[in-house]
Design a protein around this motif. Structure first.
Motif, PDB file in Angstrom:
ATOM      1  N   THR A  62      31.918  49.224  38.406  1.00 58.84           N
ATOM      2  CA  THR A  62      33.257  48.576  37.762  1.00 58.84           C
ATOM      3  C   THR A  62      32.731  49.072  36.278  1.00 58.84           C
ATOM      4  OG1 THR A  62      31.568  46.820  37.291  1.00 58.84           O
ATOM      5  CG2 THR A  62      33.110  46.711  39.310  1.00 58.84           C
ATOM      6  N   ARG A  63      31.880  49.551  35.867  1.00 56.55           N
ATOM      7  CA  ARG A  63      31.515  49.654  34.349  1.00 56.55           C
ATOM      8  C   ARG A  63      30.435  50.875  34.380  1.00 56.55           C
ATOM      9  NH1 ARG A  63      27.474  47.015  32.605  1.00 56.55           N
ATOM     10  NH2 ARG A  63      28.647  46.480  30.546  1.00 56.55           N
ATOM     11  N   PRO A  87      34.191  55.115  32.996  1.00 58.25           N
ATOM     12  CA  PRO A  87      35.464  55.092  33.304  1.00 58.25           C
ATOM     13  C   PRO A  87      36.258  55.708  32.147  1.00 58.25           C
ATOM     14  CG  PRO A  87      34.625  52.652  32.681  1.00 58.25           C
ATOM     15  CD  PRO A  87      33.656  53.864  32.693  1.00 58.25           C
ATOM     16  N   VAL A  94      39.050  55.447  29.565  1.00 57.42           N
ATOM     17  CA  VAL A  94      39.918  54.205  28.944  1.00 57.42           C
ATOM     18  C   VAL A  94      41.174  54.675  28.256  1.00 57.42           C
ATOM     19  CG1 VAL A  94      37.933  52.484  29.357  1.00 57.42           C
ATOM     20  CG2 VAL A  94      38.328  53.828  27.104  1.00 57.42           C
ATOM     21  N   ILE A 106      39.222  59.000  25.874  1.00 57.19           N
ATOM     22  CA  ILE A 106      37.796  58.222  25.634  1.00 57.19           C
ATOM     23  C   ILE A 106      37.388  57.511  26.823  1.00 57.19           C
ATOM     24  CG2 ILE A 106      37.388  56.195  24.290  1.00 57.19           C
ATOM     25  CD1 ILE A 106      38.103  58.304  22.482  1.00 57.19           C
ATOM     26  N   VAL A 107      36.184  57.397  26.839  1.00 57.49           N
ATOM     27  CA  VAL A 107      35.472  56.833  28.135  1.00 57.49           C
ATOM     28  C   VAL A 107      34.586  55.608  27.588  1.00 57.49           C
ATOM     29  CG1 VAL A 107      35.476  58.960  29.480  1.00 57.49           C
ATOM     30  CG2 VAL A 107      33.143  58.206  28.187  1.00 57.49           C
ATOM     31  N   HIS A 108      34.256  54.765  28.521  1.00 54.98           N
ATOM     32  CA  HIS A 108      33.288  53.594  28.135  1.00 54.98           C
ATOM     33  C   HIS A 108      31.956  54.188  28.717  1.00 54.98           C
ATOM     34  CE1 HIS A 108      31.842  49.071  28.458  1.00 54.98           C
ATOM     35  NE2 HIS A 108      31.474  49.746  27.364  1.00 54.98           N
ATOM     36  N   VAL A 130      24.894  53.022  23.317  1.00 55.75           N
ATOM     37  CA  VAL A 130      24.070  52.146  23.972  1.00 55.75           C
ATOM     38  C   VAL A 130      23.754  52.275  25.284  1.00 55.75           C
ATOM     39  CG1 VAL A 130      24.916  50.018  22.418  1.00 55.75           C
ATOM     40  CG2 VAL A 130      26.127  50.728  24.540  1.00 55.75           C
ATOM     41  N   HIS A 131      24.614  53.361  26.131  1.00 56.88           N
ATOM     42  CA  HIS A 131      24.330  53.798  27.375  1.00 56.88           C
ATOM     43  C   HIS A 131      23.509  54.997  27.413  1.00 56.88           C
ATOM     44  CE1 HIS A 131      28.460  51.740  26.864  1.00 56.88           C
ATOM     45  NE2 HIS A 131      27.878  50.989  28.173  1.00 56.88           N
ATOM     46  N   GLU A 180      29.988  52.160  21.682  1.00 53.41           N
ATOM     47  CA  GLU A 180      30.504  52.003  23.282  1.00 53.41           C
ATOM     48  C   GLU A 180      31.324  53.186  23.821  1.00 53.41           C
ATOM     49  OE1 GLU A 180      29.852  49.093  25.232  1.00 53.41           O
ATOM     50  OE2 GLU A 180      29.113  47.858  23.824  1.00 53.41           O
ATOM     51  N   HIS A 181      31.790  53.886  22.712  1.00 58.20           N
ATOM     52  CA  HIS A 181      33.091  54.821  23.052  1.00 58.20           C
ATOM     53  C   HIS A 181      32.310  56.399  23.187  1.00 58.20           C
ATOM     54  CE1 HIS A 181      35.392  52.160  20.710  1.00 58.20           C
ATOM     55  NE2 HIS A 181      36.322  52.627  21.280  1.00 58.20           N
ATOM     56  N   VAL A 224      43.757  57.853  33.225  1.00 62.77           N
ATOM     57  CA  VAL A 224      43.110  56.612  32.604  1.00 62.77           C
ATOM     58  C   VAL A 224      42.797  55.914  34.104  1.00 62.77           C
ATOM     59  CG1 VAL A 224      43.540  54.233  31.461  1.00 62.77           C
ATOM     60  CG2 VAL A 224      44.286  56.457  30.402  1.00 62.77           C
ATOM     61  N   GLY A 225      41.733  55.143  33.752  1.00 64.07           N
ATOM     62  CA  GLY A 225      41.212  54.492  35.123  1.00 64.07           C
ATOM     63  C   GLY A 225      40.324  55.458  36.086  1.00 64.07           C
ATOM     64  N   ASP A 226      40.464  56.762  35.898  1.00 60.27           N
ATOM     65  CA  ASP A 226      39.531  57.764  36.764  1.00 60.27           C
ATOM     66  C   ASP A 226      37.959  57.520  36.226  1.00 60.27           C
ATOM     67  OD1 ASP A 226      41.731  58.646  37.792  1.00 60.27           O
ATOM     68  OD2 ASP A 226      41.687  60.659  37.008  1.00 60.27           O
ATOM     69  N   TRP A 227      37.080  57.969  37.173  1.00 62.28           N
ATOM     70  CA  TRP A 227      35.726  57.838  36.856  1.00 62.28           C
ATOM     71  C   TRP A 227      35.284  59.095  36.853  1.00 62.28           C
ATOM     72  CZ3 TRP A 227      32.780  53.394  36.021  1.00 62.28           C
ATOM     73  CH2 TRP A 227      33.351  52.554  36.436  1.00 62.28           C
TER      74      TRP A 227
END
Lengths: 366, 366
Positions: free
Chosen positions: B8-9, B254, B256, B266-268, B272-273, B314-315, B331-334
């Motif tokens: 989900t994230r 994901p 976004v 742009i991905v999330h 921080v990841h 985050e980006h 957009v929405g793909d992983w």
């Protein structure tokens, strides 16, 4: 008992007096400008710190992830998630109590449609606008695309279009106040043009810490979202958005080794504590923070006799720039280091020890 | 159900098959060399992952902090804390059950004396030796200083001198296998000289992932402590210590936003990841990871049609290097991104989702 007696390992110290002064100054400036203050909480990520904003009648907040929104819902009823919404997190949104007014950020149709099909609760929608940063968002001048997306949102149940969200994040790449103000004016002009076109009654959200710290006039936005301003850091000092005296967090690190030949010391404090963000001096040398002496009331002025020269995973390497500085520090001593980037440092440390001795919470995970 | 259905994230995916292959290969190589394998657990920091080493009869481990030692004591009885001991953490050491054999690392007298005054349990002591890295430790050639410190330790109750610990960490700055092997040979020669001087019956500990991955002969140390070898990463690929096929962790992110004009998405997934560690291509462009397609069994080969160009908090900004690549992503793909530095990425994410669907623990805090 001073917080100094509580130290056993690398610890991020929060000077409540400085933080309080910083947030009061920003709240006052924004109130004077007649704008809404919606502080970004990604810097501190702490319910206890957040409470200080309540004392200044702040009721609306900004976060940068759905996870962070979930963390703050216990205490806050109006939250903007300032990141292009990831449709796969809609279940988390649906689980947030309806008493919480949520603003999600979108910039294209497919996410809006996915949202409308999966939401079980109402949300407000802000369209992400690019006011010059160039990272993401619909360019502010692209009125046709903005109008089209706004219409799509307005036609869908559960979604309420409420305005536009900009972020002049290129202000962080400035080198001085003049550049920050130039970016501020260019970005605000774009937001003002949007506002002139779409009219009143909507939110026009903007406001990064550099421009909010340096500018005195705000023409265009209806609300401002600075976040880093509560702590500041070496990066903000480097672009003249604050002084070192405004930095409200400091890592306390123990000295674990001395090397006389190289006039350097090793501290327990590395990339897992600070992050690897660094800055460069005008002569091109890289530094990972600024050394300060710890005191029972907080810490003293930056000691430029020390250079934070390198970070590996757990080690920090500090070079003494004169023999007296080197001789004055012993293994077992504690030093303070002002972080280059307080947001990433706080995010790694997951909490603060206040100068008052208070232990502060922090949102878990990423 | 594939792990893909659990996303989900931003999530750090662990390919158990690759990790298992990596750790078997290293265990076999070290067994063939007739040396003790004391893997460094700072890379995975996971009790569940650690258990795989038990299946290979590993009983001794390395960690990089006292906190990490406390985390692993539930399952492990022989732990070396490979960091210059910080005397302020002695209470934590005293609280570790006596069934656990602990090796602490020191390099100067004051810490040894502080330890002897405050310890309530026996500990083993390794002297930190600098075998060429130049970060910290007593230079391996300084036999006088080593002998003196060894004698000090041997004269104190509760402290048992057991050997020397070196780390050829400059191997990480190599650019190819030849340089890694040169560093390996120089470092091992210094350890071998120590061993010739102080004799058998002591531990001579060495072994970073680059040299352990590339070298086939080990002359000098009695034990090796590679850690990153279980996951590897783009950094290890960059110095030819592994191939991309050996990288066992991958961040699922994901998509976004898409920006056609700049051919970027742009991905999330940001600092921080991943942390902010980056690498440079021979032509000087910076990258923050390598894009791979996610599959139900894990992920596919590196897709060099994409460039992980920037990370903010985050980006993640990914640039398509040809139009077909850009058009293929919605957009929405992983997408998957192999991290530049798996240790720091795992440390931020605090856990893994296995390709098998298993959720893996991770030591909390820093």
């Amino acid at each position: 008992m001073s917080y100094l007696q509580q130290l056993t390992r690398p610890t991020l110290i929060l000077n409540e007096t400085i933080a309080d002064r910083n947030l009061n100054a920003m709240a006052q400036k924004i109130a004077n400008a007649g704008l809404e203050f919606r502080p970004h909480f990604k810097t501190h990520q702490s319910l206890k710190v957040a409470h200080w904003y309540k004392l200044l009648d702040v009721t609306k907040i900004t976060v940068s992830s759905v996870r962070m929104a979930s963390y703050f819902v216990s205490d806050w009823n109006d939250i903007t998630i300032a990141f292009p919404f990831n449709r796969h997190e809609v279940d988390v949104i649906n689980a947030i109590p309806e008493r919480v007014q949520l603003q999600l950020v979108v910039l294209e149709e497919s996410t809006v449609k996915a949202l409308s099909e999966t939401l079980t609760r109402p949300v407000n929608i802000l369209i992400k606008v690019d006011s010059g940063y160039g990272r993401t968002g619909i360019p502010a001048k692209n009125i046709a695309a903005l109008t089209k997306l706004k219409s799509t949102i307005e036609a869908l149940p559960k979604l309420t279009f409420v305005g536009f969200l900009a972020h002049a994040g290129h202000s962080y790449n400035s080198t001085n106040n003049k550049e920050i103000l130039d970016i501020h004016q260019q970005s605000e002009a774009k937001v003002a043009a949007l506002r002139a076109h779409f009219g009143e009654g909507y939110t026009y959200s903007s406001g990064d810490t550099p421009t909010c710290s340096v500018a005195t006039e705000f023409n265009g936005p209806t609300e401002l979202r600075p976040g880093n301003h509560i702590f500041y850091d070496c990066m903000m000092h480097n672009i003249s958005a604050c002084t070192y005296n405004d930095v409200a967090v400091c890592m306390a690190v123990p000295v674990v080794a001395k090397h006389a030949e190289e006039q350097k010391i090793i501290v327990h404090g590395g990339g897992v504590h600070f992050s690897k963000d660094s800055l460069s001096t005008p002569d091109g040398s890289t530094y990972f923070g600024k050394v300060v002496p710890l005191t029972s009331e907080g810490w003293g002025a930056v000691n430029d006799d020390w250079h934070v020269a390198a970070l590996s995973q757990e080690h920090g390497t500090l070079k003494a720039l004169n023999p007296a500085a080197f001789d004055a520090v012993q293994v077992g001593d504690w030093l303070g280091i002002l972080p280059v980037h307080s947001c990433l440092t706080a995010n790694l440390m997951k909490g603060f020890l206040g100068v008052s001795g208070t232990v502060y919470d922090h949102c878990e995970g990423q």
